[in-house]
Design a protein around this motif. Structure first.
Motif, short mmCIF file in Angstrom:
data_model
loop_
_atom_site.label_atom_id
_atom_site.label_comp_id
_atom_site.label_asym_id
_atom_site.label_seq_id
_atom_site.Cartn_x
_atom_site.Cartn_y
_atom_site.Cartn_z
N ILE A 135 1.46 9.78 -5.31
CA ILE A 135 1.42 10.93 -4.41
C ILE A 135 2.83 11.29 -3.99
N ASP A 136 3.17 12.56 -4.14
CA ASP A 136 4.50 13.06 -3.80
C ASP A 136 4.47 13.73 -2.43
N TYR A 137 5.16 13.12 -1.46
CA TYR A 137 5.30 13.72 -0.12
C TYR A 137 6.63 14.48 -0.08
N PRO A 138 6.66 15.68 0.53
CA PRO A 138 7.90 16.48 0.52
C PRO A 138 9.13 15.75 1.06
N ILE A 141 0.84 -1.20 0.00
CA ILE A 141 0.00 0.00 0.00
C ILE A 141 0.87 1.25 0.00
N GLU A 142 1.98 1.22 0.74
CA GLU A 142 2.90 2.36 0.72
C GLU A 142 3.40 2.61 -0.70
N ARG A 143 3.83 1.54 -1.40
CA ARG A 143 4.32 1.70 -2.78
C ARG A 143 3.23 2.23 -3.69
N MET A 144 2.01 1.74 -3.51
CA MET A 144 0.89 2.19 -4.35
C MET A 144 0.64 3.67 -4.15
#
Length: 200
Positions: free
Chosen positions: A195-198, A187-190
């Protein structure tokens, strides 16, 4: 990587986060991705062999996501003076972080880190819509991972946490229970594929 370069990167990230907070709009917006996450949670799902380049969304641009329901509420993790007071040996300060709201036991899951400013007149109250998520991770022991961040920054440069605290930001966290390390990692990879987190 040199300390100077890490410090420079931390300042650039901090300036970016400060700019993001200053321009956040009050309207609530839901991120238009991860629509199937709550229904199937990737268990038994076959990924398509067709190469598709996903649209990337900046996490800080969205106050609502499709996967909010699987996460806990936001909790304050590190207040602006926590690291400073600990380093200065202030009386009664035994930790750099707030341990009261950490998950009560070891479990596998996802977690998000975020920043926000809490006004002095609001005490410990805050508006969840003003919390800006900056990092997504997974761990077989979310509690221990968060404790490690609180103590020394964990695998992230401690200067990131120090700079954010010194500039008056509170650091928040929330977490989601997963059934296995595989599920959490998948799920993290998906999520990170669209989605780009700073800080990621």
């Amino acid at each position: 990587m040199s300390f100077f370069l890490l410090s420079k990167m931390a300042k650039l990230k901090l300036n970016y986060i400060r700019h993001t907070i200053s321009i956040m709009q009050k309207s609530t917006t839901t991120m238009p991705v991860i629509s199937q996450l709550l229904n199937n949670r990737l268990i038994g799902i076959e990924f398509s062999s067709v190469a598709v380049v996903p649209t990337m969304y900046k996490r800080e641009d969205y106050k609502r996501t499709k996967y909010d329901a699987i996460f806990s509420d936001w909790k304050i993790f590190i207040r602006p003076n926590d690291w400073k007071d600990f380093n200065n040996g202030k009386e009664g300060v035994i930790r750099r972080y707030r341990h009261e709201d950490l998950p009560p036991k070891c479990f596998t899951g996802l977690y998000e880190l975020a920043v926000a400013v809490i006004g002095q007149d609001l005490g410990q109250k805050f508006d969840p819509d003003n919390v800006v998520p900056i990092y997504l991770g997974e761990s077989v022991d979310v509690r221990s991972r968060l404790q490690n961040y609180g103590r020394c920054g964990g695998h992230l440069p401690a200067s990131l946490f120090e700079d954010i605290s010194l500039n008056g930001f509170n650091i928040f966290f929330r977490y989601a229970l997963m059934r296995s390390k595989w599920e959490a990692a998948a799920i993290e990879r998906m999520i990170l594929s669209t989605i780009d987190y700073p800080w990621n």
